[in-house]
Design an enzyme around this catalytic site. Structure first.
Site, PDB file in Angstrom:
ATOM      1  N   TYR A   1     -28.527 -24.328  23.128  1.00 36.32           N
ATOM      2  CA  TYR A   1     -28.099 -25.587  23.862  1.00 36.32           C
ATOM      3  C   TYR A   1     -29.332 -26.640  24.063  1.00 36.32           C
ATOM      4  O   TYR A   1     -29.177 -27.757  23.748  1.00 36.32           O
ATOM      5  CB  TYR A   1     -27.586 -25.054  25.294  1.00 36.32           C
ATOM      6  CG  TYR A   1     -27.377 -26.101  26.319  1.00 36.32           C
ATOM      7  CD1 TYR A   1     -26.535 -27.171  26.093  1.00 36.32           C
ATOM      8  CD2 TYR A   1     -28.233 -26.000  27.316  1.00 36.32           C
ATOM      9  CE1 TYR A   1     -26.399 -28.502  26.937  1.00 36.32           C
ATOM     10  CE2 TYR A   1     -28.066 -27.151  28.377  1.00 36.32           C
ATOM     11  CZ  TYR A   1     -27.355 -28.378  28.170  1.00 36.32           C
ATOM     12  OH  TYR A   1     -27.162 -29.358  29.124  1.00 36.32           O
TER      13      TYR A   1
ATOM     14  N   THR B   1     -30.771 -32.958  30.158  1.00 39.22           N
ATOM     15  CA  THR B   1     -31.137 -31.913  31.012  1.00 39.22           C
ATOM     16  C   THR B   1     -32.654 -31.451  31.230  1.00 39.22           C
ATOM     17  O   THR B   1     -33.411 -31.942  30.200  1.00 39.22           O
ATOM     18  CB  THR B   1     -30.278 -30.526  30.438  1.00 39.22           C
ATOM     19  OG1 THR B   1     -30.751 -29.416  31.148  1.00 39.22           O
ATOM     20  CG2 THR B   1     -30.555 -30.390  29.070  1.00 39.22           C
ATOM     21  N   ASP B   2     -32.915 -30.968  32.329  1.00 41.34           N
ATOM     22  CA  ASP B   2     -34.228 -30.477  32.397  1.00 41.34           C
ATOM     23  C   ASP B   2     -34.548 -29.314  31.430  1.00 41.34           C
ATOM     24  O   ASP B   2     -35.992 -29.059  31.199  1.00 41.34           O
ATOM     25  CB  ASP B   2     -34.600 -30.183  33.923  1.00 41.34           C
ATOM     26  CG  ASP B   2     -33.606 -28.938  34.526  1.00 41.34           C
ATOM     27  OD1 ASP B   2     -32.806 -28.510  33.802  1.00 41.34           O
ATOM     28  OD2 ASP B   2     -33.760 -28.619  35.686  1.00 41.34           O
ATOM     29  N   GLU B   3     -33.580 -28.628  30.898  1.00 43.09           N
ATOM     30  CA  GLU B   3     -33.736 -27.647  30.156  1.00 43.09           C
ATOM     31  C   GLU B   3     -34.907 -27.906  28.767  1.00 43.09           C
ATOM     32  O   GLU B   3     -35.093 -26.954  28.143  1.00 43.09           O
ATOM     33  CB  GLU B   3     -32.602 -26.727  29.861  1.00 43.09           C
ATOM     34  CG  GLU B   3     -31.842 -26.200  30.890  1.00 43.09           C
ATOM     35  CD  GLU B   3     -30.364 -25.514  30.879  1.00 43.09           C
ATOM     36  OE1 GLU B   3     -30.531 -24.734  29.663  1.00 43.09           O
ATOM     37  OE2 GLU B   3     -29.702 -25.643  31.552  1.00 43.09           O
TER      38      GLU B   3
ATOM     39  N   LYS C   1     -29.932 -30.340  22.931  1.00 43.55           N
ATOM     40  CA  LYS C   1     -30.106 -31.660  23.719  1.00 43.55           C
ATOM     41  C   LYS C   1     -31.249 -32.192  23.387  1.00 43.55           C
ATOM     42  O   LYS C   1     -31.296 -33.552  23.385  1.00 43.55           O
ATOM     43  CB  LYS C   1     -29.827 -31.223  25.177  1.00 43.55           C
ATOM     44  CG  LYS C   1     -28.532 -30.711  25.809  1.00 43.55           C
ATOM     45  CD  LYS C   1     -27.541 -31.746  25.501  1.00 43.55           C
ATOM     46  CE  LYS C   1     -27.889 -32.895  26.626  1.00 43.55           C
ATOM     47  NZ  LYS C   1     -26.769 -33.853  26.758  1.00 43.55           N
TER      48      LYS C   1
END
Ligand SMILES: NC(=O)c1ccc[n+]([C@@H]2O[C@H](COP(=O)([O-])OP(=O)(O)OC[C@H]3O[C@@H](n4cnc5c(N)ncnc54)[C@H](O)[C@@H]3O)[C@@H](O)[C@H]2O)c1
Length: 350
Positions: free
Chosen positions: A158, A133-135, A162
């Protein structure tokens, strides 16, 4: 092409399984534990297709994975299985560590053992695509975009798990030579999206005349990517991506959350007119703790190197998505009734 898809009963995984089997003619083995976020109904269009198989297994179960690899003999793995909802990670992070970190490690090890057993040509063709993810890059101010070299700066339970899984995937490439490719994508939306996420939640609440919660001031910006465009990107990464590389995937669709909610309201009004505009249902609720302000992806590398381009604009994709929810009650009604009814999660009150 024979692909193991982990998390194939989830939102992106089911879109990948459907497209690979029906559009690309690939053979897919879906490995999924079937958590609350899974729906086997999302696979109805391919459930009896000879190119589709399913095994219910946990990616933390190494023996089950090894058995699946041996029996299916894949050319590639597309790793999507994860705990994926930030709000749930705030309430209960342990499952995120187990699946996202321990599960990814277990899968990498099972894939490595299988890959080492292959002939030299099959070994050099094999790919392990790890979807992230970009997060993991943290939060942006008003300007700038995430590029592949952006510094990791995860800020939620989260995204921290990741990020950890991305580091493991990278390490398995550098240390063992496993042909790993990492993709980091922005917020996906589209049909079959579990109704705890913003766009389906707002669509269904608007339809049912329920309050439409907007976190904080509603000015948090996300970069929306239509799920089928994302699946196109994943197919290109699987077939043309270079091992050891990372590709950012984003739809050049930046929108503030409030603007997204308003756009959904207007579409629901257009398709199902009501006495009062749905925008009047919008209510501002306490912000998510540690809520990242802005994400924005620069997809220039995957566009230039692999020839990917996003076919759906945010407006066209959103129109299709809202229409799909209105036309597919049988998919979401049981989930709303039995799995998640719309209650607020992730306030870190415990
Ligand atoms: N949806 C997005 O906007 C988005 C954005 C960026 C990255 N991603 C990443 O893409 C991947 C897929 O996201 P999604 O939105 O489809 O997720 P999802 O929550 O809809 O689906 C996840 C699937 O994984 C399965 N799963 C969970 N734990 C498992 C385990 N231990 N063993 C086997 N299967 C398990 C679930 O049953 C479910 O079918 C995730 O890795 C996520 O981090 C998603």
């Amino acid at each position: 092409m024979r692909v193991v898809v982990t998390g194939g009963a989830g939102f992106i995984g089911s879109a990948a399984c459907r497209a690979f089997v029906l559009q690309l003619g690939w053979t897919v083995l879906n490995v999924d534990k079937l958590t609350y976020a899974a729906s086997l109904r999302s696979l109805d269009p391919i459930k009896d297709h000879p190119g589709y198989r399913f095994v219910r297994a946990d990616i933390c179960d190494g023996a089950a994975l090894e058995k699946a690899f041996e029996a299916f003999a894949p050319d590639a793995v597309l790793h999507l299985a994860a705990e994926s909802h930030v709000d749930r990670s705030i309430d209960a992070s342990a499952e995120f560590l187990r699946t996202n970190v321990v599960g990814t490690h277990t899968l990498l090890e099972a894939a490595r053992r299988y890959w080492r057993s292959l002939s030299a040509p099959a070994r050099s063709r094999f790919r392990f695509v790890h979807v992230s993810t970009d997060e993991v890059y943290g939060s942006l101010d008003e300007a700038g975009h995430f590029v592949e070299e952006s510094r990791y700066d995860p800020r939620s339970p989260y995204s921290a798990t990741k990020a950890a899984s991305d580091h493991l995937a990278r390490a398995w490439h550098e240390t063992y030579g496993l042909p790993v490719i990492i993709s980091n994508c922005s917020n996906n939306y589209g049909p079959y999206h579990f109704p705890e996420k913003l766009i389906p939640l707002v669509t269904l609440n608007a339809l049912e005349g329920k309050p439409l919660p907007v976190y904080g001031d509603g000015r948090h910006v996300r970069d929306w990517l239509y799920v089928e465009d994302h699946v196109d990107a994943l197919a290109l990464i699987l077939t043309k991506g270079r091992p050891g590389e990372r590709y950012n995937v984003g739809g050049r669709g930046e929108r503030a959350n409030l603007a997204v909610v308003e756009a959904v309201c207007d579409l629901v009004d257009e398709f199902v007119p009501a006495a009062r505009p749905r925008r009047t249902l919008i209510s501002f609720v306490p912000d998510r703790p540690g809520h990242d302000r802005r994400y924005a992806i620069d997809p220039g590398k995957i566009e230039a190197e692999l020839g990917w381009c996003c076919r759906e604009s945010f407006d066209s994709g959103l129109r299709k998505t809202v229409r799909w929810y209105l036309d597919n009650r049988a998919w979401w009604e049981p989930l709303r009734a039995r799995v998640y009814g719309g209650e607020r999660l992730g306030l870190a009150e415990a």
